[in-house]
Design a protein around this motif. Structure first.
Motif, short mmCIF file in Angstrom:
data_model
loop_
_atom_site.label_atom_id
_atom_site.label_comp_id
_atom_site.label_asym_id
_atom_site.label_seq_id
_atom_site.Cartn_x
_atom_site.Cartn_y
_atom_site.Cartn_z
N LYS B 172 0.81 -1.21 0.00
CA LYS B 172 0.00 0.00 0.00
C LYS B 172 0.84 1.26 0.00
CE LYS B 172 -4.03 -1.87 2.42
NZ LYS B 172 -4.62 -1.94 3.76
N CYS B 173 2.08 1.17 0.49
CA CYS B 173 2.91 2.36 0.64
C CYS B 173 3.25 2.94 -0.73
CB CYS B 173 4.19 2.04 1.39
SG CYS B 173 5.27 3.46 1.53
N THR B 174 3.15 4.27 -0.83
CA THR B 174 3.42 4.93 -2.10
C THR B 174 4.60 5.89 -2.00
OG1 THR B 174 1.89 6.65 -1.54
CG2 THR B 174 1.01 4.82 -2.82
N ALA B 175 5.29 5.88 -0.86
CA ALA B 175 6.46 6.74 -0.64
C ALA B 175 6.13 8.22 -0.77
CB ALA B 175 7.59 6.36 -1.59
N CYS B 176 4.98 8.63 -0.24
CA CYS B 176 4.64 10.05 -0.30
C CYS B 176 5.45 10.84 0.73
CB CYS B 176 3.15 10.28 -0.07
SG CYS B 176 2.57 9.89 1.58
N GLY B 177 5.96 10.16 1.74
CA GLY B 177 6.85 10.82 2.69
C GLY B 177 6.16 11.53 3.84
N ASN B 178 4.84 11.41 3.95
CA ASN B 178 4.14 12.08 5.05
C ASN B 178 4.57 11.54 6.41
OD1 ASN B 178 2.75 13.76 3.43
ND2 ASN B 178 0.82 12.66 3.51
N CYS B 179 4.76 10.22 6.50
CA CYS B 179 5.13 9.61 7.77
C CYS B 179 6.55 10.01 8.16
CB CYS B 179 4.99 8.10 7.70
SG CYS B 179 5.83 7.35 6.28
N VAL B 180 7.42 10.16 7.15
CA VAL B 180 8.81 10.54 7.44
C VAL B 180 8.83 11.89 8.14
CG1 VAL B 180 11.04 11.04 6.39
CG2 VAL B 180 9.61 9.25 5.44
N LYS B 181 7.95 12.79 7.67
CA LYS B 181 7.90 14.13 8.27
C LYS B 181 7.26 14.09 9.65
CE LYS B 181 7.15 16.04 3.80
NZ LYS B 181 5.92 16.13 3.02
N ALA B 182 6.29 13.18 9.84
CA ALA B 182 5.54 13.18 11.09
C ALA B 182 6.31 12.56 12.24
CB ALA B 182 4.22 12.43 10.90
N CYS B 183 7.27 11.69 11.95
CA CYS B 183 7.93 10.93 13.01
C CYS B 183 8.92 11.80 13.78
CB CYS B 183 8.66 9.73 12.42
SG CYS B 183 9.46 8.73 13.68
N PRO B 184 8.72 11.98 15.09
CA PRO B 184 9.63 12.83 15.86
C PRO B 184 11.00 12.17 16.07
CG PRO B 184 8.05 11.82 17.32
CD PRO B 184 7.65 11.42 15.92
N LYS B 185 11.07 10.86 15.89
CA LYS B 185 12.31 10.12 16.12
C LYS B 185 13.09 9.92 14.83
CE LYS B 185 11.72 9.21 20.51
NZ LYS B 185 12.65 9.71 21.51
N ALA B 186 12.55 10.37 13.71
CA ALA B 186 13.16 10.19 12.39
C ALA B 186 13.53 8.72 12.16
CB ALA B 186 14.38 11.08 12.22
N VAL B 187 12.63 7.86 12.53
CA VAL B 187 12.91 6.43 12.46
C VAL B 187 12.43 5.84 11.12
CG1 VAL B 187 10.80 5.49 13.52
CG2 VAL B 187 12.98 4.40 13.98
N ILE B 188 11.67 6.63 10.37
CA ILE B 188 11.16 6.14 9.08
C ILE B 188 12.01 6.72 7.95
CG2 ILE B 188 9.14 5.88 7.60
CD1 ILE B 188 7.41 6.36 10.00
N GLU B 189 12.34 5.87 7.00
CA GLU B 189 13.20 6.28 5.91
C GLU B 189 12.62 5.73 4.60
OE1 GLU B 189 18.01 6.29 5.30
OE2 GLU B 189 17.03 4.42 5.84
N LEU B 190 12.85 6.46 3.50
CA LEU B 190 12.43 5.95 2.20
C LEU B 190 13.59 5.21 1.56
CD1 LEU B 190 10.50 9.04 0.79
CD2 LEU B 190 9.54 7.00 1.82
N VAL B 191 13.37 3.97 1.18
CA VAL B 191 14.43 3.17 0.55
C VAL B 191 13.90 2.58 -0.75
CG1 VAL B 191 15.44 2.59 2.80
CG2 VAL B 191 13.84 1.03 1.73
#
Lengths: 190, 274
Positions: B172-191
Protein backbone atom coordinates in the motif's frame (compact mmCIF):
# COMPACT_ATOMS: atom_id res chain seq x y z
CA UNK A 1 -30.94 59.69 11.82
CA UNK A 2 -31.95 56.40 13.31
CA UNK A 3 -30.66 54.60 10.24
CA UNK A 4 -27.36 56.44 10.48
CA UNK A 5 -26.93 55.37 14.10
CA UNK A 6 -27.75 51.79 13.14
CA UNK A 7 -25.20 51.98 10.32
CA UNK A 8 -22.47 53.46 12.51
CA UNK A 9 -23.10 51.07 15.37
CA UNK A 10 -22.81 48.10 13.00
CA UNK A 11 -19.46 49.37 11.74
CA UNK A 12 -17.79 50.53 14.93
CA UNK A 13 -19.60 49.72 18.17
CA UNK A 14 -20.91 46.26 17.34
CA UNK A 15 -18.16 45.44 14.88
CA UNK A 16 -18.87 41.92 13.73
CA UNK A 17 -15.31 40.68 14.00
CA UNK A 18 -13.96 42.62 16.94
CA UNK A 19 -17.01 42.86 19.20
CA UNK A 20 -19.28 40.02 18.19
CA UNK A 21 -16.45 37.66 17.21
CA UNK A 22 -18.16 36.46 14.05
CA UNK A 23 -16.28 35.62 10.87
CA UNK A 24 -12.92 34.98 12.52
CA UNK A 25 -11.86 32.37 9.95
CA UNK A 26 -11.46 34.71 6.96
CA UNK A 27 -10.32 37.46 9.33
CA UNK A 28 -7.25 35.39 10.21
CA UNK A 29 -6.96 33.49 6.95
CA UNK A 30 -7.06 36.18 4.30
CA UNK A 31 -5.35 39.00 6.17
CA UNK A 32 -1.76 38.56 5.08
CA UNK A 33 -1.92 41.20 2.35
CA UNK A 34 -3.95 44.40 2.21
CA UNK A 35 -4.94 43.77 -1.42
CA UNK A 36 -6.51 40.38 -0.80
CA UNK A 37 -8.08 41.67 2.40
CA UNK A 38 -9.78 44.44 0.43
CA UNK A 39 -10.94 41.87 -2.15
CA UNK A 40 -12.30 39.61 0.57
CA UNK A 41 -13.98 42.59 2.21
CA UNK A 42 -15.64 43.53 -1.06
CA UNK A 43 -16.83 39.96 -1.66
CA UNK A 44 -18.22 39.75 1.87
CA UNK A 45 -19.86 43.17 1.53
CA UNK A 46 -21.61 42.08 -1.64
CA UNK A 47 -22.74 38.78 -0.17
CA UNK A 48 -23.80 40.29 3.17
CA UNK A 49 -25.82 43.13 1.65
CA UNK A 50 -27.69 40.86 -0.71
CA UNK A 51 -28.01 38.16 1.94
CA UNK A 52 -29.59 40.53 4.46
CA UNK A 53 -31.99 41.79 1.80
CA UNK A 54 -32.99 38.42 0.36
CA UNK A 55 -33.11 36.65 3.70
CA UNK A 56 -35.45 39.41 4.93
CA UNK A 57 -37.71 38.82 1.94
CA UNK A 58 -37.59 35.06 2.30
CA UNK A 59 -38.31 35.24 6.03
CA UNK A 60 -41.05 37.85 6.04
CA UNK A 61 -42.71 37.14 2.73
CA UNK A 62 -42.47 33.35 2.56
CA UNK A 63 -41.73 31.78 5.94
CA UNK A 64 -43.90 34.02 8.16
CA UNK A 65 -47.09 33.86 6.02
CA UNK A 66 -46.76 30.08 5.79
CA UNK A 67 -46.00 29.85 9.54
CA UNK A 68 -42.82 27.87 8.96
CA UNK A 69 -40.42 30.28 10.65
CA UNK A 70 -38.59 27.35 12.22
CA UNK A 71 -37.01 26.67 8.81
CA UNK A 72 -35.16 30.00 8.82
CA UNK A 73 -31.67 28.46 9.28
CA UNK A 74 -32.02 26.24 6.23
CA UNK A 75 -33.60 29.00 4.16
CA UNK A 76 -30.87 31.50 5.09
CA UNK A 77 -28.09 29.03 4.37
CA UNK A 78 -29.68 28.28 1.00
CA UNK A 79 -29.72 32.00 0.19
CA UNK A 80 -26.13 32.54 1.35
CA UNK A 81 -24.74 29.48 -0.42
CA UNK A 82 -26.31 30.48 -3.72
CA UNK A 83 -25.01 34.02 -3.38
CA UNK A 84 -21.51 32.82 -2.63
CA UNK A 85 -21.57 30.55 -5.67
CA UNK A 86 -22.65 33.50 -7.74
CA UNK A 87 -19.94 35.78 -6.35
CA UNK A 88 -17.34 33.06 -6.97
CA UNK A 89 -18.32 32.85 -10.62
CA UNK A 90 -18.23 36.60 -11.03
CA UNK A 91 -14.83 36.96 -9.37
CA UNK A 92 -13.36 34.11 -11.40
CA UNK A 93 -14.48 35.86 -14.57
CA UNK A 94 -13.63 39.42 -13.60
CA UNK A 95 -10.40 39.00 -11.65
CA UNK A 96 -8.58 35.64 -11.81
CA UNK A 97 -5.75 37.04 -9.67
CA UNK A 98 -8.15 37.89 -6.88
CA UNK A 99 -9.74 34.46 -7.33
CA UNK A 100 -6.29 32.85 -6.88
CA UNK A 101 -5.47 35.01 -3.87
CA UNK A 102 -8.73 34.32 -2.05
CA UNK A 103 -8.40 30.62 -2.77
CA UNK A 104 -10.33 28.35 -0.47
CA UNK A 105 -11.63 31.25 1.64
CA UNK A 106 -14.01 32.32 -1.07
CA UNK A 107 -16.27 29.26 -0.86
CA UNK A 108 -15.78 29.49 2.89
CA UNK A 109 -17.89 32.66 2.95
CA UNK A 110 -20.75 30.17 2.77
CA UNK A 111 -19.94 29.06 6.25
CA UNK A 112 -18.88 32.50 7.36
CA UNK A 113 -20.96 32.95 10.47
CA UNK A 114 -20.88 36.74 10.03
CA UNK A 115 -23.14 36.42 6.99
CA UNK A 116 -25.56 34.05 8.69
CA UNK A 117 -25.20 36.18 11.82
CA UNK A 118 -26.39 39.35 10.12
CA UNK A 119 -29.44 37.55 8.71
CA UNK A 120 -30.34 36.06 12.07
CA UNK A 121 -29.74 39.32 13.93
CA UNK A 122 -31.99 41.20 11.48
CA UNK A 123 -34.70 38.67 12.17
CA UNK A 124 -34.28 38.74 15.96
CA UNK A 125 -34.18 42.53 16.16
CA UNK A 126 -37.27 42.77 13.96
CA UNK A 127 -35.73 45.22 11.50
CA UNK A 128 -37.73 46.25 8.45
CA UNK A 129 -36.34 45.88 4.93
CA UNK A 130 -34.50 49.21 4.84
CA UNK A 131 -33.07 48.72 8.33
CA UNK A 132 -31.98 45.19 7.43
CA UNK A 133 -30.10 46.37 4.37
CA UNK A 134 -28.47 49.25 6.25
CA UNK A 135 -27.48 46.89 9.05
CA UNK A 136 -26.11 44.40 6.51
CA UNK A 137 -24.04 47.04 4.70
CA UNK A 138 -22.79 48.43 8.00
CA UNK A 139 -21.82 45.01 9.32
CA UNK A 140 -20.02 44.18 6.07
CA UNK A 141 -18.15 47.48 6.03
CA UNK A 142 -17.22 46.87 9.65
CA UNK A 143 -15.84 43.49 8.65
CA UNK A 144 -13.93 45.07 5.77
CA UNK A 145 -12.57 47.80 8.01
CA UNK A 146 -11.39 45.28 10.60
CA UNK A 147 -9.78 42.91 8.08
CA UNK A 148 -8.04 45.69 6.13
CA UNK A 149 -6.65 47.32 9.29
CA UNK A 150 -5.54 43.91 10.51
CA UNK A 151 -3.88 43.11 7.18
CA UNK A 152 -2.03 46.44 7.32
CA UNK A 153 -0.71 45.64 10.78
CA UNK A 154 0.25 42.10 9.76
CA UNK A 155 2.17 43.39 6.74
CA UNK A 156 4.24 45.50 9.11
CA UNK A 157 4.67 42.64 11.56
CA UNK A 158 6.26 40.61 8.74
CA UNK A 159 9.20 43.01 8.66
CA UNK A 160 9.74 42.99 12.39
CA UNK A 161 12.00 40.86 14.46
CA UNK A 162 9.66 38.76 16.57
CA UNK A 163 10.49 36.04 19.05
CA UNK A 164 10.46 32.66 17.36
CA UNK A 165 7.72 31.37 19.61
CA UNK A 166 5.44 34.27 18.61
CA UNK A 167 6.05 34.23 14.87
CA UNK A 168 3.10 33.68 12.56
CA UNK A 169 -0.26 32.97 14.14
CA UNK A 170 0.48 33.66 17.83
CA UNK A 171 1.41 37.29 17.18
CA UNK A 172 -1.55 37.62 14.79
CA UNK A 173 -3.93 36.43 17.49
CA UNK A 174 -2.39 38.82 20.03
CA UNK A 175 -2.77 41.65 17.52
CA UNK A 176 -6.40 40.71 16.93
CA UNK A 177 -7.00 40.76 20.68
CA UNK A 178 -5.43 44.21 21.03
CA UNK A 179 -7.52 45.50 18.11
CA UNK A 180 -10.61 44.15 19.81
CA UNK A 181 -9.71 46.04 22.99
CA UNK A 182 -9.14 49.19 20.93
CA UNK A 183 -12.57 48.85 19.34
CA UNK A 184 -14.05 48.57 22.83
CA UNK A 185 -13.35 52.30 23.03
CA UNK A 186 -16.20 52.94 20.59
CA UNK A 187 -18.64 51.54 23.13
CA UNK A 188 -19.23 55.03 24.54
CA UNK A 189 -20.00 56.48 21.13
CA UNK A 190 -23.73 55.83 21.22
CA UNK B 1 -51.88 16.92 12.11
CA UNK B 2 -52.43 19.23 9.23
CA UNK B 3 -51.08 18.09 5.89
CA UNK B 4 -50.16 21.68 5.00
CA UNK B 5 -47.46 21.63 7.69
CA UNK B 6 -45.60 19.19 5.49
CA UNK B 7 -46.57 20.51 2.08
CA UNK B 8 -45.72 24.18 2.70
CA UNK B 9 -42.13 23.65 3.85
CA UNK B 10 -41.47 21.22 1.00
CA UNK B 11 -42.90 23.55 -1.62
CA UNK B 12 -41.37 26.74 -0.29
CA UNK B 13 -37.85 25.44 0.39
CA UNK B 14 -37.90 23.26 -2.72
CA UNK B 15 -39.15 26.18 -4.77
CA UNK B 16 -36.43 28.45 -3.43
CA UNK B 17 -33.85 25.78 -4.22
CA UNK B 18 -35.07 25.43 -7.80
CA UNK B 19 -35.19 29.20 -8.23
CA UNK B 20 -31.64 29.73 -6.97
CA UNK B 21 -30.42 26.69 -8.89
CA UNK B 22 -31.84 28.04 -12.13
CA UNK B 23 -30.26 31.44 -11.43
CA UNK B 24 -26.88 29.85 -10.78
CA UNK B 25 -27.18 27.69 -13.87
CA UNK B 26 -27.79 30.77 -15.98
CA UNK B 27 -24.93 32.61 -14.27
CA UNK B 28 -22.50 29.74 -14.84
CA UNK B 29 -23.21 29.93 -18.59
CA UNK B 30 -22.95 33.68 -18.60
CA UNK B 31 -19.75 33.86 -16.55
CA UNK B 32 -18.10 30.72 -17.90
CA UNK B 33 -14.31 30.88 -17.71
CA UNK B 34 -12.16 29.01 -20.16
CA UNK B 35 -9.85 26.67 -18.26
CA UNK B 36 -6.86 25.05 -19.90
CA UNK B 37 -8.48 21.78 -20.93
CA UNK B 38 -5.27 19.84 -20.44
CA UNK B 39 -5.40 20.37 -16.66
CA UNK B 40 -8.44 18.13 -15.99
CA UNK B 41 -6.97 15.45 -18.27
CA UNK B 42 -3.68 15.40 -16.39
CA UNK B 43 -5.64 15.49 -13.16
CA UNK B 44 -7.51 12.36 -14.19
CA UNK B 45 -4.26 10.45 -14.60
CA UNK B 46 -3.12 11.36 -11.09
CA UNK B 47 -4.00 9.19 -8.11
CA UNK B 48 -6.25 11.83 -6.55
CA UNK B 49 -5.21 11.11 -2.99
CA UNK B 50 -4.25 14.76 -2.32
CA UNK B 51 -1.47 13.54 -0.04
CA UNK B 52 0.79 16.53 -0.68
CA UNK B 53 3.85 14.32 -1.12
CA UNK B 54 4.82 16.29 -4.24
CA UNK B 55 5.02 19.55 -2.32
CA UNK B 56 1.89 21.05 -3.90
CA UNK B 57 -1.42 21.71 -2.19
CA UNK B 58 -3.05 18.71 -3.85
CA UNK B 59 -3.46 16.82 -7.10
CA UNK B 60 -5.22 19.76 -8.78
CA UNK B 61 -2.35 22.10 -8.02
CA UNK B 62 0.15 19.49 -9.19
CA UNK B 63 -1.75 18.97 -12.47
CA UNK B 64 -1.70 22.72 -13.05
CA UNK B 65 2.04 22.87 -12.41
CA UNK B 66 2.62 19.97 -14.83
CA UNK B 67 0.66 21.72 -17.56
CA UNK B 68 2.53 24.96 -16.91
CA UNK B 69 5.76 23.01 -17.20
CA UNK B 70 7.14 23.93 -13.78
CA UNK B 71 7.35 20.35 -12.59
CA UNK B 72 8.02 16.97 -14.17
CA UNK B 73 5.21 14.38 -14.18
CA UNK B 74 7.49 12.08 -12.20
CA UNK B 75 7.29 14.55 -9.30
CA UNK B 76 4.35 12.50 -8.05
CA UNK B 77 5.86 9.57 -6.20
CA UNK B 78 2.47 8.00 -5.62
CA UNK B 79 1.54 7.54 -9.26
CA UNK B 80 2.11 4.28 -11.06
CA UNK B 81 4.74 4.17 -13.77
CA UNK B 82 2.13 3.72 -16.51
CA UNK B 83 0.14 6.77 -15.46
CA UNK B 84 3.27 8.90 -15.18
CA UNK B 85 4.28 7.80 -18.68
CA UNK B 86 0.77 8.52 -19.93
CA UNK B 87 0.97 12.06 -18.55
CA UNK B 88 4.41 12.53 -20.04
CA UNK B 89 3.22 11.26 -23.43
CA UNK B 90 0.19 13.52 -23.21
CA UNK B 91 2.33 16.54 -22.45
CA UNK B 92 4.96 15.53 -25.02
CA UNK B 93 7.67 15.12 -22.40
CA UNK B 94 10.20 12.43 -21.68
CA UNK B 95 9.99 10.88 -18.28
CA UNK B 96 13.14 10.14 -16.39
CA UNK B 97 13.16 6.84 -14.60
CA UNK B 98 12.74 7.30 -10.91
CA UNK B 99 13.18 4.30 -8.72
CA UNK B 100 10.11 3.32 -6.79
CA UNK B 101 10.64 3.74 -3.10
CA UNK B 102 8.96 2.53 0.00
CA UNK B 103 8.95 3.72 3.60
CA UNK B 104 10.67 1.55 6.18
CA UNK B 105 10.49 1.76 9.96
CA UNK B 106 14.05 1.34 11.14
CA UNK B 107 13.15 -0.32 14.39
CA UNK B 108 12.44 -3.88 15.42
CA UNK B 109 11.96 -3.12 19.10
CA UNK B 110 8.61 -4.78 19.72
CA UNK B 111 7.20 -5.11 23.22
CA UNK B 112 9.08 -8.32 24.02
CA UNK B 113 12.40 -7.14 22.59
CA UNK B 114 12.71 -3.75 24.22
CA UNK B 115 11.62 -2.49 27.61
CA UNK B 116 9.77 0.56 28.85
CA UNK B 117 11.43 3.13 31.09
CA UNK B 118 8.08 4.16 32.56
CA UNK B 119 4.38 3.82 31.91
CA UNK B 120 3.15 6.50 29.53
CA UNK B 121 -0.43 7.65 30.08
CA UNK B 122 -0.34 10.85 28.03
CA UNK B 123 -1.88 11.77 24.69
CA UNK B 124 -1.60 8.96 22.17
CA UNK B 125 0.73 10.80 19.87
CA UNK B 126 4.45 10.24 19.37
CA UNK B 127 5.17 13.94 19.00
CA UNK B 128 3.78 14.63 22.46
CA UNK B 129 5.40 11.61 24.04
CA UNK B 130 8.78 12.51 22.54
CA UNK B 131 8.77 15.86 24.39
CA UNK B 132 8.67 14.20 27.79
CA UNK B 133 12.06 13.83 29.54
CA UNK B 134 13.71 10.70 28.25
CA UNK B 135 12.03 11.15 24.88
CA UNK B 136 9.17 8.74 25.38
CA UNK B 137 8.66 5.59 27.37
CA UNK B 138 10.75 3.29 25.23
CA UNK B 139 14.00 2.15 26.78
CA UNK B 140 15.79 3.03 23.53
CA UNK B 141 15.57 6.75 22.91
CA UNK B 142 15.98 6.32 19.14
CA UNK B 143 13.31 3.71 18.56
CA UNK B 144 9.73 3.72 17.35
CA UNK B 145 7.36 4.84 20.12
CA UNK B 146 4.45 3.05 18.51
CA UNK B 147 1.82 5.68 19.32
CA UNK B 148 0.86 6.03 15.68
CA UNK B 149 1.60 9.61 14.59
CA UNK B 150 2.68 8.14 11.26
CA UNK B 151 -0.48 6.08 11.03
CA UNK B 152 -2.59 9.21 11.43
CA UNK B 153 -0.91 11.09 8.59
CA UNK B 154 -0.82 8.16 6.14
CA UNK B 155 -3.43 8.89 3.47
CA UNK B 156 -3.23 5.34 2.13
CA UNK B 157 -3.83 3.32 5.29
CA UNK B 158 -0.50 1.58 4.83
CA UNK B 159 0.66 1.81 8.45
CA UNK B 160 -0.40 -0.42 11.31
CA UNK B 161 0.77 -0.43 14.90
CA UNK B 162 1.66 -3.99 15.78
CA UNK B 163 3.19 -5.12 19.02
CA UNK B 164 4.37 -1.62 19.97
CA UNK B 165 5.95 -0.53 16.71
CA UNK B 166 4.74 0.83 13.39
CA UNK B 167 4.60 -1.68 10.56
CA UNK B 168 4.37 -0.52 6.96
CA UNK B 169 2.45 -2.43 4.35
CA UNK B 170 4.76 -2.19 1.36
CA UNK B 171 1.97 -3.04 -1.06
CA UNK B 172 0.00 0.00 0.00
CA UNK B 173 2.91 2.36 0.64
CA UNK B 174 3.42 4.93 -2.10
CA UNK B 175 6.46 6.74 -0.64
CA UNK B 176 4.64 10.05 -0.30
CA UNK B 177 6.85 10.82 2.69
CA UNK B 178 4.14 12.08 5.05
CA UNK B 179 5.13 9.61 7.77
CA UNK B 180 8.81 10.54 7.44
CA UNK B 181 7.90 14.13 8.27
CA UNK B 182 5.54 13.18 11.09
CA UNK B 183 7.93 10.93 13.01
CA UNK B 184 9.63 12.83 15.86
CA UNK B 185 12.31 10.12 16.12
CA UNK B 186 13.16 10.19 12.39
CA UNK B 187 12.91 6.43 12.46
CA UNK B 188 11.16 6.14 9.08
CA UNK B 189 13.20 6.28 5.91
CA UNK B 190 12.43 5.95 2.20
CA UNK B 191 14.43 3.17 0.55
CA UNK B 192 14.33 1.64 -2.94
CA UNK B 193 11.66 -1.02 -3.02
CA UNK B 194 13.81 -3.56 -4.87
CA UNK B 195 16.60 -3.44 -2.31
CA UNK B 196 15.73 -5.77 0.49
CA UNK B 197 18.78 -5.40 2.72
CA UNK B 198 17.80 -2.99 5.45
CA UNK B 199 19.35 -2.00 8.76
CA UNK B 200 16.32 -2.00 11.02
CA UNK B 201 17.80 0.01 13.85
CA UNK B 202 18.08 3.73 14.42
CA UNK B 203 20.11 3.77 17.64
CA UNK B 204 23.26 5.86 17.83
CA UNK B 205 24.07 4.53 21.29
CA UNK B 206 27.15 2.46 22.02
CA UNK B 207 26.89 -1.33 21.96
CA UNK B 208 26.54 -1.80 25.71
CA UNK B 209 23.68 0.67 26.03
CA UNK B 210 21.92 -0.80 23.00
CA UNK B 211 22.23 -4.30 24.49
CA UNK B 212 20.70 -3.11 27.75
CA UNK B 213 17.65 -1.57 26.15
CA UNK B 214 16.90 -3.80 23.17
CA UNK B 215 17.81 -7.29 22.05
CA UNK B 216 17.62 -6.60 18.31
CA UNK B 217 19.50 -3.30 18.03
CA UNK B 218 22.65 -2.51 16.06
CA UNK B 219 25.44 -2.82 18.61
CA UNK B 220 28.10 -1.40 16.35
CA UNK B 221 30.22 -4.54 16.06
CA UNK B 222 31.15 -3.75 12.44
CA UNK B 223 30.81 -7.39 11.42
CA UNK B 224 28.72 -6.35 8.45
CA UNK B 225 31.37 -3.91 7.27
CA UNK B 226 34.01 -6.61 7.41
CA UNK B 227 31.94 -9.24 5.70
CA UNK B 228 30.74 -7.08 2.80
CA UNK B 229 32.81 -7.72 -0.33
CA UNK B 230 31.44 -4.75 -2.20
CA UNK B 231 32.09 -1.99 0.36
CA UNK B 232 28.39 -1.29 0.56
CA UNK B 233 28.25 -0.95 4.33
CA UNK B 234 28.89 2.46 5.79
CA UNK B 235 29.44 2.87 9.47
CA UNK B 236 28.76 6.12 11.26
CA UNK B 237 27.88 7.10 14.85
CA UNK B 238 27.68 3.50 16.05
CA UNK B 239 25.14 2.57 13.39
CA UNK B 240 25.46 0.67 10.11
CA UNK B 241 24.01 2.05 6.88
CA UNK B 242 23.52 0.31 3.56
CA UNK B 243 24.82 2.12 0.50
CA UNK B 244 22.17 1.03 -1.97
CA UNK B 245 24.21 2.02 -4.99
CA UNK B 246 26.81 -0.58 -4.14
CA UNK B 247 24.71 -3.26 -2.47
CA UNK B 248 24.27 -6.41 -4.55
CA UNK B 249 21.97 -8.11 -2.06
CA UNK B 250 24.34 -11.00 -1.45
CA UNK B 251 22.85 -11.23 2.07
CA UNK B 252 26.26 -11.88 3.66
CA UNK B 253 25.66 -9.11 6.21
CA UNK B 254 22.17 -10.37 6.97
CA UNK B 255 23.57 -13.79 7.83
CA UNK B 256 26.45 -12.36 9.83
CA UNK B 257 24.63 -9.79 11.97
CA UNK B 258 24.69 -11.12 15.55
CA UNK B 259 21.58 -9.29 16.72
CA UNK B 260 19.65 -9.69 13.45
CA UNK B 261 19.31 -5.93 13.17
CA UNK B 262 20.01 -6.23 9.46
CA UNK B 263 17.13 -7.79 7.61
CA UNK B 264 16.67 -9.02 4.11
CA UNK B 265 14.63 -11.54 2.24
CA UNK B 266 15.69 -13.28 -0.92
CA UNK B 267 13.40 -11.85 -3.54
CA UNK B 268 11.55 -13.87 -6.10
CA UNK B 269 13.08 -13.71 -9.58
CA UNK B 270 10.13 -11.79 -10.90
CA UNK B 271 10.69 -8.79 -8.64
CA UNK B 272 14.44 -8.89 -9.18
CA UNK B 273 13.96 -8.80 -12.94
CA UNK B 274 11.82 -5.70 -12.76
Amino acid sequence: MELFILFLSAILVNNFVLSRFLGICPFLGVSKKVETAVGMGMAVTFVMTLASMISYMVYNWILVPLKIEYLYTIAFILVIASLVQFVEMVIQKVSPTLYQALGVYLPLITTNCAVLGVAVLNMNEGYNLIQSIVHGVGAALGFTLAIVLFAGIRERIENNNILTAFQGFPIALITAGLMSIAFLGFQGLL
Amino acid sequence: MDITSIVYPVISIGGLGILFGAGLGYASKKFAVEVDERIPKVRELLPGANCGGCGFAGCDAFAKAVVEGTVSPSGCSVNTMESTEAIAAFMGLKVEQTEKKVAVVKCKGTCDKSKNKYEYYGITDCRDAALIPGGGAKSCSYGCLGLGSCKKVCPFGAIKIEDGIAVIDEEKCTACGNCVKACPKAVIELVPVTKQVRVLCNSLDKGKEVKESCSVGCIGCRMCVKVCEYGAMDFENNLAHVNYEKCTQCMACVKKCPTKAICGEILSEEVQAS
